[in-house]
Design a protein around this motif. Structure first.
Motif, PDB file in Angstrom:
ATOM      1  N   UNK A   1       0.849  -1.195   0.000  1.00 35.60           N
ATOM      2  CA  UNK A   1       0.000   0.000   0.000  1.00 35.60           C
ATOM      3  C   UNK A   1       0.885   1.246   0.000  1.00 35.60           C
ATOM      4  N   UNK A   2       0.729   2.058  -1.020  1.00 32.28           N
ATOM      5  CA  UNK A   2       1.544   3.266  -1.148  1.00 32.28           C
ATOM      6  C   UNK A   2       1.012   4.343  -0.203  1.00 32.28           C
ATOM      7  N   UNK A   3       1.943   4.993   0.502  1.00 27.47           N
ATOM      8  CA  UNK A   3       1.578   6.031   1.454  1.00 27.47           C
ATOM      9  C   UNK A   3       2.008   7.395   0.942  1.00 27.47           C
ATOM     10  N   UNK A   4       1.085   8.332   0.946  1.00 28.98           N
ATOM     11  CA  UNK A   4       1.390   9.712   0.570  1.00 28.98           C
ATOM     12  C   UNK A   4       1.731  10.512   1.823  1.00 28.98           C
ATOM     13  N   UNK A   5       2.121  11.763   1.625  1.00 37.34           N
ATOM     14  CA  UNK A   5       2.406  12.647   2.757  1.00 37.34           C
ATOM     15  C   UNK A   5       1.161  12.793   3.628  1.00 37.34           C
ATOM     16  N   UNK A   6      -0.012  12.898   2.989  1.00 40.68           N
ATOM     17  CA  UNK A   6      -1.263  13.013   3.744  1.00 40.68           C
ATOM     18  C   UNK A   6      -1.523  11.760   4.572  1.00 40.68           C
ATOM     19  N   UNK A   7      -1.235  10.584   4.004  1.00 42.85           N
ATOM     20  CA  UNK A   7      -1.432   9.336   4.743  1.00 42.85           C
ATOM     21  C   UNK A   7      -0.539   9.283   5.977  1.00 42.85           C
ATOM     22  N   UNK A   8       0.710   9.717   5.821  1.00 41.19           N
ATOM     23  CA  UNK A   8       1.646   9.713   6.947  1.00 41.19           C
ATOM     24  C   UNK A   8       1.157  10.650   8.047  1.00 41.19           C
ATOM     25  N   UNK A   9       0.622  11.809   7.647  1.00 41.03           N
ATOM     26  CA  UNK A   9       0.059  12.737   8.633  1.00 41.03           C
ATOM     27  C   UNK A   9      -1.102  12.084   9.381  1.00 41.03           C
ATOM     28  N   UNK A  10      -1.961  11.406   8.646  1.00 41.25           N
ATOM     29  CA  UNK A  10      -3.090  10.702   9.261  1.00 41.25           C
ATOM     30  C   UNK A  10      -2.591   9.727  10.330  1.00 41.25           C
ATOM     31  N   UNK A  11      -1.636   8.895   9.950  1.00 38.01           N
ATOM     32  CA  UNK A  11      -1.144   7.846  10.853  1.00 38.01           C
ATOM     33  C   UNK A  11      -0.498   8.456  12.093  1.00 38.01           C
ATOM     34  N   UNK A  12       0.341   9.465  11.887  1.00 39.78           N
ATOM     35  CA  UNK A  12       1.006  10.109  13.029  1.00 39.78           C
ATOM     36  C   UNK A  12      -0.011  10.737  13.966  1.00 39.78           C
ATOM     37  N   UNK A  13      -0.974  11.456  13.395  1.00 40.42           N
ATOM     38  CA  UNK A  13      -1.983  12.120  14.217  1.00 40.42           C
ATOM     39  C   UNK A  13      -2.822  11.114  15.000  1.00 40.42           C
ATOM     40  N   UNK A  14      -3.190  10.019  14.368  1.00 39.92           N
ATOM     41  CA  UNK A  14      -3.992   8.996  15.052  1.00 39.92           C
ATOM     42  C   UNK A  14      -3.240   8.456  16.266  1.00 39.92           C
ATOM     43  N   UNK A  15      -1.952   8.147  16.088  1.00 41.15           N
ATOM     44  CA  UNK A  15      -1.165   7.622  17.207  1.00 41.15           C
ATOM     45  C   UNK A  15      -0.902   8.684  18.267  1.00 41.15           C
TER      46      UNK A  15
END
Length: 249
Positions: A1-15
């Motif tokens: 699954x390819x992760x974009x900058x927005x996806x990384x922000x999502x993951x960091x914020x969730x954690x």
């Protein structure tokens, strides 16, 4: 699954939001009820972001029956922050049954959403998910969104007014400026006023020629929220008592 900058922000914020919520739920110093309300506030944001992320990554297309389970979380933001403000400012604050009325809109909308979505066929559910991703949203949904934002802004307005009245009264009564130092609370309320206003503008942009920039706006909003959460983390780690209530009535 390819992760974009927005996806990384999502993951960091969730954690990060999970971490802050866990910190507040387990923090023993200060007022327990204040920590619990603020922890629930951040947790509701976390669940809403997680729900959105799973939709953006199309995970729900394999499990459409469990999609959009946190779409009504914004109805909790205002009541939780309002009650948290009361718990910080009022020494005799307690969570009574009477205060449950603040959560009635969330309960009603969630029950209605679950029932109306669950009765749809699998094909219809996938169609709804596609429409949400492509921003082909029916007009009545925007009216509901406007009502949700109005509810939120009313709670934020009354929370800020409560803080300003407290400062005005307490500054005349107490000589020690630390007793009226609730800049953290005022900053949080004002931040969410501005943040949710930007969110409303971003959402309404879907029905304008700017619709193609919706996900760019979303990335900007996530970045702003990321900066705020890191400020909260620093406060939590260095000055955990800042989240607690005042000692004076």
């Amino acid at each position: 699954m390819e992760l974009t900058f927005r996806d990384i922000l999502f993951i960091i914020l969730i954690f990060q939001l999970l971490f802050i919520s866990f910190f507040l739920f387990t923090h023993r110093k200060g007022r327990r009820i204040s920590h619990l309300l603020l922890g629930l506030f951040f947790l509701s944001f976390c669940l809403n972001l997680a729900d959105g992320f799973l939709l953006l990554k199309r995970v729900y297309f394999d499990y459409p029956s469990v999609a959009l389970w946190a779409s009504n979380m914004p109805l909790l933001y205002g009541p939780l922050l309002f009650l948290y403000t009361q718990s910080v400012l009022y020494n005799d604050f307690s969570f009574s049954r009477k205060k449950l009325i603040h959560f009635l809109p969330f309960i009603v909308f969630t029950a209605f959403s679950i029932v109306s979505y669950s009765v749809q066929s699998t094909e219809k559910k996938i169609g709804i998910l596609n429409d949400v991703l492509e921003r082909n949203i029916p007009s009545f949904v925007y009216f509901i969104s406007i009502a949700v934002y109005i509810q939120l802004f009313l709670y934020l307005f009354f929370s800020l007014r409560m803080v300003n009245r407290y400062v005005a009264l307490a500054s005349n009564k107490f000589a020690d400026p630390k007793r009226t130092n609730i800049g953290w609370l005022r900053f949080t309320i004002i931040f969410f006023m501005v943040f949710m206003l930007l969110g409303a503008v971003s959402g309404l942009a879907s029905i304008t020629p700017w619709a193609k920039y919706y996900y760019l706006f979303l990335t900007v909003l996530l970045t702003i929220f990321f900066l705020y959460i890191n400020r909260v983390l620093l406060k939590a780690l260095h000055f955990p008592e800042i989240f607690s209530g005042m000692s004076e009535k």
